[in-house]
Enzyme design. Sequence first.
Site, PDB file in Angstrom:
ATOM      1  N   LYS A  33      71.616 106.930  11.045  1.00 53.10           N
ATOM      2  CA  LYS A  33      72.387 106.609   9.841  1.00 53.10           C
ATOM      3  C   LYS A  33      72.147 105.176   9.358  1.00 53.10           C
ATOM      4  CE  LYS A  33      76.262 105.241  10.397  1.00 53.10           C
ATOM      5  NZ  LYS A  33      77.630 104.975  10.857  1.00 53.10           N
ATOM      6  N   THR A  34      72.224 104.239  10.306  1.00 54.18           N
ATOM      7  CA  THR A  34      72.022 102.842   9.929  1.00 54.18           C
ATOM      8  C   THR A  34      70.633 102.646   9.347  1.00 54.18           C
ATOM      9  OG1 THR A  34      73.388 102.297  11.829  1.00 54.18           O
ATOM     10  CG2 THR A  34      72.254 100.493  10.760  1.00 54.18           C
ATOM     11  N   ASP A 217      79.970 102.562   4.328  1.00 55.86           N
ATOM     12  CA  ASP A 217      79.599 103.048   5.654  1.00 55.86           C
ATOM     13  C   ASP A 217      80.844 103.580   6.355  1.00 55.86           C
ATOM     14  OD1 ASP A 217      77.786 103.497   7.662  1.00 55.86           O
ATOM     15  OD2 ASP A 217      78.114 101.549   8.605  1.00 55.86           O
ATOM     16  N   GLU A 218      80.668 104.459   7.327  1.00 57.41           N
ATOM     17  CA  GLU A 218      81.801 104.996   8.101  1.00 57.41           C
ATOM     18  C   GLU A 218      82.898 105.514   7.174  1.00 57.41           C
ATOM     19  OE1 GLU A 218      81.344 105.191  11.239  1.00 57.41           O
ATOM     20  OE2 GLU A 218      80.461 103.360  12.066  1.00 57.41           O
ATOM     21  N   GLN A 248      83.585 111.682  13.973  1.00 57.34           N
ATOM     22  CA  GLN A 248      83.749 110.357  14.566  1.00 57.34           C
ATOM     23  C   GLN A 248      84.898 109.583  13.938  1.00 57.34           C
ATOM     24  OE1 GLN A 248      80.082 108.123  15.652  1.00 57.34           O
ATOM     25  NE2 GLN A 248      79.010 109.826  14.692  1.00 57.34           N
ATOM     26  N   ARG A 600      77.475 107.804  22.735  1.00 63.29           N
ATOM     27  CA  ARG A 600      76.859 106.466  22.760  1.00 63.29           C
ATOM     28  C   ARG A 600      75.696 106.427  23.736  1.00 63.29           C
ATOM     29  NH1 ARG A 600      77.758 105.434  18.394  1.00 63.29           N
ATOM     30  NH2 ARG A 600      78.496 107.575  18.400  1.00 63.29           N
TER      31      ARG A 600
END
Length: 651
Positions: A33-34, A217-218, A248, A600
């Site tokens: 995503k980043t 973002d997020e 998330q 993670r």
Amino acid sequence: MPDILDNLTEAQLEAVTHMEGPMLVVAGAGSGKTRVVTRRIAHLISRGVWPSQVLAMTFTNKAAREMVERVEALTGERPPWVGTFHSACARLLRRDLEKLEDGRTGQFTIYDDDDQLSVIKLCMKEANLNQHDVAPAAVRGRISRAKCALQDPETLAGDSGWHSNQMVNVYAAYERRLRELNAVDFDDLLLLVVRLLEGNAALRDVYHSRFRFLLVDEYQDTNRLQYLLMRLLTGPAQNVHVTGDPDQSIYSWRGAEYRNIMEFRHDFPAAKVVRLEQNYRSTQLILAVANELISFNTTRIEKELFTENDLGVPARVVKLAGDREEAEWVVERVMELRLEGTSLRDQAVFYRTNAQSRPLEDQLLRAGIPYQLIGGTRFYQRKEVKDVIAHLQLLVNPRDAVALHRVAGCRAAGVGAKSIEAILAQSAADGVAPMDLLADPDFRRRYRGRCSAKLAEFAEWCRALRAIPGSPVGDCVEAVVEHSGLLPLYEEREDRDPSAGDRMDNLRAMVDRACEYQQEHPEATLEALLQEVALVSDVDTHDPESECLSLMTLHACKGLEFPYVFVVGVEEGYLPHLNSRDNPDAVEEERRLLYVGITRSRQAVCLTHAVTRFLWDGVQQRVPSRFLKELPNTQVERLNLAGNARRWSTW
DNA sequence: GGCGACCAATTTTTT
DNA sequence: ATTGGTCGCC
């Protein structure tokens, strides 16, 4: 310079090369995503968009910094408006807050939770509301929720019930007080920008032409204010690009509405939707466990991440006898991994609550393993550091009476609360800022109360403080610490107070940080430094380069990745947390929290739980988390070490 | 009125 | 670990 379109899958490419119009990227954990967001910004710039026309908002400074650096590596340009929601809003308010005409100026102070709480306590005292009847922290929560829903005290006035009416009065008093103090809280940063834009179409137009492209973002963690902000900042061209993953979403307790992401298409029917479901981070087995766990949530969009990575090793679930044994075992595994050649920086331990770090820290200290603790008591929350910051706040904002109280209190100079109250009373009556009154060369004549020698001395000291120039900021902080006399104060106490040495170190570290900031931003004002200090979070301090083990809460780990991950305390009461019992939605959020933790890990994940635990000051029996039962038996290795006799030997 | 010393209370997660 | 409250002493 790496090519912007190198090594992208078809779906990623579609998101990266998107130009005009709304876009939603549903990006699963570890799906790049980043990478997509930064490449898209770089792509926009390469197509002639000015870097300053891109406004990208994230939740942490760390995420923002990473984006800036990656964009710079791709284009050589540093986009100036990539930051957190709160820092972007603070910057906008420095310029435009005065347009709201609510009495505040661009020199406003940003109050953190503690400052906020002390103002609330003050207001409660004035309203004769007993702190034992109503917890100030609960009032803070109520106020925050009201602000996120855009409810003024006035609109709440009709609320029924004596209790809530009292509460509304406190809310009103709190708002009045903040305006007097020329201060804003975290919610205000967002709320005031929303108010500013809501009531001012011309300003909206200015922003729309200034920020041609908006990225969020997020998105699953946006609250109502952030959502409204996004709507207001989106111009007629609808160049708004949001990314997120409903699985998330872990901040609903802070007002996040993960349905925002599901309703984006409803808000922008023209939106292009890209789904990123290939995971590049974790092994197949890790992903299988994560997928299975999250499938137990009922309110979600079906989504199944897949990966072409190696199969990997099964996830481990380990039962230990007690909390100390758990910590011992984890530390042993960490040392073992290190011996096998896995760097400490490639390992992390996550837990549900900050307090759970204690037994781990004990064992790590004993084993001599260096670690970095994210969260807990932050540097800028240390008493002595807050004292210095209060001095600086006073320098910028002479109306900040909370800072004045603090400054007077930490000097032990014969000026106590009563004297300060008298100063405040008179400055309110005269319509002058407290610090302006104190620092007036003619203080003795202008102050109508009884002016003791000590008070006159303090006023003189304030005048000298005011004379310190605000920039360059490093020199300023150094001079302020010098002027504060805090270092000699602690030096005196060094023999009696064992923490005095640490405190002196922290004061020097504060000066060092300010000097570093000055190097990075030579033109920076003191306002900018204070804003930075007020808005840094724990994750921001995480240093992935440092050769040590990382310890953090499950909330703090979002957005990070580690080859080896341990999650400790996977027990009923922690996961799900005690406070979420009887609330199905909250339990689902706890499940997402564990999901975030598991995803993670790149190579291996280990979940531990203990049978007994020292809590308060007794031994508690603990039950394994219900989430552990949901993990697929075929892909999990379960170990029962609760009966291990080793726990007696290593006393 | 101010200050130091002492005791208790608080922590789920955080910009 | 900080802070808020109280008490005795200046």
